[in-house]
Design an enzyme around this catalytic site. Structure first.
Site, mmCIF file in Angstrom:
data_model
loop_
_atom_site.group_PDB
_atom_site.id
_atom_site.type_symbol
_atom_site.label_atom_id
_atom_site.label_comp_id
_atom_site.label_asym_id
_atom_site.label_seq_id
_atom_site.Cartn_x
_atom_site.Cartn_y
_atom_site.Cartn_z
ATOM 1 N N SER A 189 1.010 -1.279 0.213
ATOM 2 C CA SER A 189 0.024 0.075 0.286
ATOM 3 C C SER A 189 0.985 1.363 0.142
ATOM 4 O O SER A 189 1.820 0.834 0.405
ATOM 5 C CB SER A 189 -1.002 -0.039 1.020
ATOM 6 O OG SER A 189 -1.293 1.271 1.070
ATOM 7 N N TYR A 232 -2.043 -1.075 10.786
ATOM 8 C CA TYR A 232 -1.782 -1.069 9.363
ATOM 9 C C TYR A 232 -0.668 -1.069 8.306
ATOM 10 O O TYR A 232 -0.283 -1.942 7.733
ATOM 11 C CB TYR A 232 -2.871 -0.495 8.382
ATOM 12 C CG TYR A 232 -3.448 -0.751 7.233
ATOM 13 C CD1 TYR A 232 -3.890 -1.590 6.908
ATOM 14 C CD2 TYR A 232 -3.220 0.785 5.911
ATOM 15 C CE1 TYR A 232 -3.754 -2.102 5.910
ATOM 16 C CE2 TYR A 232 -3.103 0.041 5.123
ATOM 17 C CZ TYR A 232 -4.029 -1.096 4.273
ATOM 18 O OH TYR A 232 -4.050 -1.014 2.401
HETATM 19 N N1 LIG Z 1 -8.499 -0.806 -1.826
HETATM 20 C C1 LIG Z 1 -7.829 0.136 -1.183
HETATM 21 O O1 LIG Z 1 -7.692 1.285 -1.647
HETATM 22 C C2 LIG Z 1 -6.439 -0.022 -0.928
HETATM 23 C C3 LIG Z 1 -5.179 0.178 -1.301
HETATM 24 C C4 LIG Z 1 -3.761 0.113 -0.822
HETATM 25 C C5 LIG Z 1 -3.638 -1.023 -0.318
HETATM 26 N N2 LIG Z 1 -4.555 -2.004 -0.557
HETATM 27 C C6 LIG Z 1 -4.803 -3.603 -0.338
HETATM 28 O O2 LIG Z 1 -5.755 -4.544 -1.370
HETATM 29 C C7 LIG Z 1 -5.532 -5.647 -0.472
HETATM 30 C C8 LIG Z 1 -6.947 -6.464 -0.949
HETATM 31 O O3 LIG Z 1 -8.000 -4.923 -0.972
HETATM 32 P P1 LIG Z 1 -9.179 -4.370 -1.455
HETATM 33 O O4 LIG Z 1 -8.804 -2.933 -1.283
HETATM 34 O O5 LIG Z 1 -9.412 -5.312 -2.640
HETATM 35 O O6 LIG Z 1 -10.702 -4.447 0.123
HETATM 36 P P2 LIG Z 1 -11.831 -5.441 -0.598
HETATM 37 O O7 LIG Z 1 -12.660 -5.687 -1.091
HETATM 38 O O8 LIG Z 1 -12.508 -5.681 1.742
HETATM 39 O O9 LIG Z 1 -11.042 -7.335 -0.075
HETATM 40 C C9 LIG Z 1 -10.179 -7.497 0.593
HETATM 41 C C10 LIG Z 1 -10.122 -8.975 0.460
HETATM 42 O O10 LIG Z 1 -9.456 -9.625 1.340
HETATM 43 C C11 LIG Z 1 -10.128 -11.115 1.853
HETATM 44 N N3 LIG Z 1 -10.294 -11.622 3.068
HETATM 45 C C12 LIG Z 1 -10.296 -10.548 4.341
HETATM 46 N N4 LIG Z 1 -10.158 -11.410 5.515
HETATM 47 C C13 LIG Z 1 -9.099 -12.905 4.739
HETATM 48 C C14 LIG Z 1 -9.044 -13.791 5.669
HETATM 49 N N5 LIG Z 1 -9.017 -13.899 6.669
HETATM 50 N N6 LIG Z 1 -8.880 -15.063 4.124
HETATM 51 C C15 LIG Z 1 -8.674 -14.440 3.608
HETATM 52 N N7 LIG Z 1 -9.265 -13.881 2.803
HETATM 53 C C16 LIG Z 1 -9.548 -12.711 3.452
HETATM 54 C C17 LIG Z 1 -11.865 -10.566 1.758
HETATM 55 O O11 LIG Z 1 -11.880 -11.840 1.080
HETATM 56 P P3 LIG Z 1 -13.880 -12.773 2.494
HETATM 57 O O12 LIG Z 1 -13.779 -11.991 3.690
HETATM 58 O O13 LIG Z 1 -14.888 -13.859 1.527
HETATM 59 O O14 LIG Z 1 -12.704 -13.634 3.121
HETATM 60 C C18 LIG Z 1 -11.597 -9.877 0.761
HETATM 61 O O15 LIG Z 1 -11.436 -10.876 -0.773
HETATM 62 C C19 LIG Z 1 -5.619 -5.714 1.030
HETATM 63 O O16 LIG Z 1 -4.396 -6.314 1.056
HETATM 64 C C20 LIG Z 1 -5.521 -3.824 1.267
HETATM 65 O O17 LIG Z 1 -4.503 -3.857 2.214
HETATM 66 C C21 LIG Z 1 -5.714 -2.027 -0.536
#
Ligand SMILES: NC(=O)c1ccc[n+]([C@@H]2O[C@H](COP(=O)([O-])OP(=O)(O)OC[C@H]3O[C@@H](n4cnc5c(N)ncnc54)[C@H](OP(=O)(O)O)[C@@H]3O)[C@@H](O)[C@H]2O)c1
Length: 254
Positions: free
Chosen positions: A149, A162
């Protein structure tokens, strides 16, 4: 022309395992790569979501497999990767993407949230490495995509834990890069800014959620992330894109 490949030709047929594939960045990446001919193996805890996504992709002529996977359980991550290899013969890409961001100031002592972030954002990535590395070593080929991130580069008040987990993902990815050279394995760490996903929903503290909501007003679509993944994995085998950082053009904070 020698050395020139179209993006889809080098993505086509690749076996790509994605954790956290039930929403946001993981789901968008599965859709884009599948549309370019990749075989996607989807892991997340919400099985109904990844089953529906796999059905959607198969309905469009793609190949996909969905397996309930909690990345805090090593045996479940191993089962996800082993199933990909059993079903499709190998693993080309392991995308360690599952993560959550229940931010709060340290003084509020939200210990359970700290533990969950450490378990999912750090140990989940390590378990993904543990599950895929033996296969990639044997194949003498493979590619890790780890999701950090902009918070892995900068720290904000209220986001210390985080940020620490995302700094850890950067450190692990760099260590992995250095160690897997003899096995012809590529490593990419991607650091997104604000992307429009369900991530802000993981913030439970109302005042922090309001601050996050403001930052996410300018969030860009998750397809922006998926294109970064496609760029990294579509490079010729001898080209290793190690790090990508990207933000909404208008994002100042972080
Ligand atoms: N969106 C942003 O702005 C942003 C920016 C920087 C980094 N990121 C990173 O991108 C990644 C994806 O996040 P996102 O933005 O796509 O958010 P999201 O829509 O909330 O997706 C998060 C995903 O992680 C899964 N997850 C959470 N806990 C889990 C567990 N214990 N086992 C397996 N899967 C799990 C969730 O699936 P289930 O709940 O179905 O298990 C979901 O598919 C994360 O690492 C986040 O930190 C996002």
């Amino acid at each position: 022309m020698k050395g020139v490949q179209t993006m889809s030709s080098s993505i086509e047929g690749k076996i790509v395992v994605i954790t956290g594939a039930s929403s946001g960045l993981g789901a968008a990446t599965a859709r884009l790569l599948s549309s370019q001919g990749a075989i996607v193996v989807l892991g997340a805890r919400r099985l109904e979501r990844i089953r529906a996504l796999a059905d959607e992709l198969k309905g469009r002529g793609g190949k996909a497999l969905a397996l309930e996977t909690d990345v805090t359980k090593l045996e479940q991550v191993t089962r996800l990767v082993d199933s990909a290899v059993q079903e499709f013969g190998r693993i080309d890409v392991m995308m360690n993407n599952a993560g959550l961001m229940p931010n709060s100031p340290l003084e509020r002592l939200k210990i359970e949230d700290w533990d969950r972030m450490i378990d999912v954002n750090i140990k989940g990535v390590l378990y993904g490495i543990a599950a895929a590395l033996p296969h990639m070593k044997r194949q003498m080929a493979g590619h890790f995509i780890n999701v950090s991130s902009v918070a892995g580069h900068k720290v904000r008040a209220g986001g210390a834990v985080y940020s620490a987990t995302k700094h850890a993902v950067l450190a692990l990815s760099e260590g992995l890069r250095l160690e897997v050279k003899p096995y012809n394995i590529r490593t990419t760490v991607i650091s997104p800014g604000a992307v429009d996903t369900e991530l802000p929903k993981s913030v439970t503290e109302p005042d922090i959620a309001e601050g996050v909501r403001k930052i996410y007003e300018l969030a860009i679509p998750p397809e922006s992330f998926a294109r970064m993944v496609a760029f990294a994995i579509s490079q010729p085998d001898e080209v290793d894109v190690n790090e990508i950082i990207f933000r909404p053009t208008r994002q100042e904070q972080l």
